[in-house]
Design a protein around this motif. Sequence first.
Motif, PDB file in Angstrom:
ATOM      1  N   PRO A  93     -21.655 -33.511  60.179  1.00 17.32           N
ATOM      2  CA  PRO A  93     -22.676 -32.705  60.980  1.00 17.32           C
ATOM      3  C   PRO A  93     -23.314 -31.191  60.253  1.00 17.32           C
ATOM      4  O   PRO A  93     -24.643 -31.743  60.783  1.00 17.32           O
ATOM      5  N   ILE A  94     -22.596 -30.953  59.368  1.00 18.27           N
ATOM      6  CA  ILE A  94     -23.052 -29.893  58.885  1.00 18.27           C
ATOM      7  C   ILE A  94     -23.884 -30.333  58.155  1.00 18.27           C
ATOM      8  O   ILE A  94     -25.772 -29.988  57.875  1.00 18.27           O
ATOM      9  N   GLU A  95     -24.273 -31.390  57.035  1.00 21.55           N
ATOM     10  CA  GLU A  95     -24.801 -32.164  56.612  1.00 21.55           C
ATOM     11  C   GLU A  95     -25.843 -32.748  57.191  1.00 21.55           C
ATOM     12  O   GLU A  95     -27.925 -32.672  56.800  1.00 21.55           O
ATOM     13  N   GLU A  96     -25.876 -33.203  58.458  1.00 23.31           N
ATOM     14  CA  GLU A  96     -27.074 -33.858  58.952  1.00 23.31           C
ATOM     15  C   GLU A  96     -28.001 -32.452  59.730  1.00 23.31           C
ATOM     16  O   GLU A  96     -29.590 -32.148  59.590  1.00 23.31           O
ATOM     17  N   LEU A  97     -27.007 -31.742  60.195  1.00 16.67           N
ATOM     18  CA  LEU A  97     -27.651 -30.442  60.484  1.00 16.67           C
ATOM     19  C   LEU A  97     -28.962 -29.690  59.612  1.00 16.67           C
ATOM     20  O   LEU A  97     -29.730 -28.949  59.211  1.00 16.67           O
ATOM     21  N   ARG A  98     -28.001 -29.478  58.240  1.00 17.73           N
ATOM     22  CA  ARG A  98     -28.871 -28.718  57.155  1.00 17.73           C
ATOM     23  C   ARG A  98     -29.961 -29.722  56.858  1.00 17.73           C
ATOM     24  O   ARG A  98     -30.777 -28.393  56.866  1.00 17.73           O
ATOM     25  N   LYS A 104     -37.599 -28.588  58.678  1.00 19.62           N
ATOM     26  CA  LYS A 104     -38.346 -27.691  59.397  1.00 19.62           C
ATOM     27  C   LYS A 104     -38.919 -26.242  58.910  1.00 19.62           C
ATOM     28  O   LYS A 104     -39.982 -26.615  59.542  1.00 19.62           O
ATOM     29  N   LEU A 105     -37.973 -25.995  58.418  1.00 17.69           N
ATOM     30  CA  LEU A 105     -38.125 -25.122  57.418  1.00 17.69           C
ATOM     31  C   LEU A 105     -39.335 -25.083  56.456  1.00 17.69           C
ATOM     32  O   LEU A 105     -40.793 -24.767  56.219  1.00 17.69           O
ATOM     33  N   GLU A 106     -39.220 -26.273  55.650  1.00 18.83           N
ATOM     34  CA  GLU A 106     -40.355 -27.061  54.571  1.00 18.83           C
ATOM     35  C   GLU A 106     -41.917 -27.286  55.373  1.00 18.83           C
ATOM     36  O   GLU A 106     -43.065 -26.954  54.802  1.00 18.83           O
ATOM     37  N   MET A 107     -42.099 -27.275  57.147  1.00 20.78           N
ATOM     38  CA  MET A 107     -43.033 -27.957  58.080  1.00 20.78           C
ATOM     39  C   MET A 107     -43.799 -26.662  57.681  1.00 20.78           C
ATOM     40  O   MET A 107     -44.570 -26.627  57.648  1.00 20.78           O
ATOM     41  N   SER A 206     -27.372 -20.716  55.114  1.00 21.46           N
ATOM     42  CA  SER A 206     -25.773 -20.063  55.221  1.00 21.46           C
ATOM     43  C   SER A 206     -25.321 -19.107  56.513  1.00 21.46           C
ATOM     44  O   SER A 206     -25.288 -19.544  56.675  1.00 21.46           O
ATOM     45  N   ILE A 207     -26.988 -18.911  57.000  1.00 19.12           N
ATOM     46  CA  ILE A 207     -26.375 -18.466  58.697  1.00 19.12           C
ATOM     47  C   ILE A 207     -25.892 -19.380  60.011  1.00 19.12           C
ATOM     48  O   ILE A 207     -24.879 -18.843  60.554  1.00 19.12           O
ATOM     49  N   ILE A 208     -26.609 -19.927  60.584  1.00 18.00           N
ATOM     50  CA  ILE A 208     -26.321 -21.286  61.158  1.00 18.00           C
ATOM     51  C   ILE A 208     -25.320 -21.563  61.222  1.00 18.00           C
ATOM     52  O   ILE A 208     -24.220 -22.194  61.529  1.00 18.00           O
ATOM     53  N   LEU A 209     -25.317 -21.997  59.952  1.00 16.00           N
ATOM     54  CA  LEU A 209     -24.270 -23.094  59.333  1.00 16.00           C
ATOM     55  C   LEU A 209     -23.188 -22.888  58.762  1.00 16.00           C
ATOM     56  O   LEU A 209     -22.298 -23.224  59.459  1.00 16.00           O
TER      57      LEU A 209
END
Length: 215
Positions: A93-98, A104-107, A206-209
Amino acid sequence: MPQSKNKAVKEAKPLSRIQEANRKAILDAAVDVFAVSGFRGATIDEIASRAGMSKPNLLYYFKSKQQIYQQVLEQTLEDWLAPFAAIDPEGDPIEELRRYITAKLEMSAKRPEASKLFANEIIHGAPVIGTFLQTTLKDLVDEKTKVIRHWVGQGKLAPIDPYHLIFLIWATTQHYADFDVQIRAVAGTQAGRPGFAEQAAQAVLSIILNGIRPR
């Protein structure tokens, strides 16, 4: 023997490389124009000029401003939803959401105009993509919320509401594009320095994960 109606219908010819390049140039130019002027303020002439072609040439590929606008929005949504759809229920889960947050940030960093265009469409009540939001997007979000709930049930994530997590990711990642002027006003010269985007990405991740890791 006469041909059937189906056989008589000519299939659309595939576009040549030059035609594909011209279509892309039009859509790229349209993103910039619509992001600044909105749908109402944008003009075919302005889009054609920015694309480096004549108005009649542009109208060969797209019959109206509405058609260009809709195509740009559809392409933007298709690009944005690809990494969201790729979230693997069997993955960590953590890696998938990462991966999703990073994409999204890169886009947002590479195509801020597309993010601003989408924001304008939503602010104005989504007149063009309202049906898409209520059907295709909702179905995909419902699918991914089930995945997140399953991860929570397995103890792989903290007990969080999946919908609000998704809304948080969308809001945070697109903020850097949609509110770039505000960020630069507050962060000052720091916002223009090399590495600022990477620093922002690391902070967001860091904040979200850390907030969704199992306690």
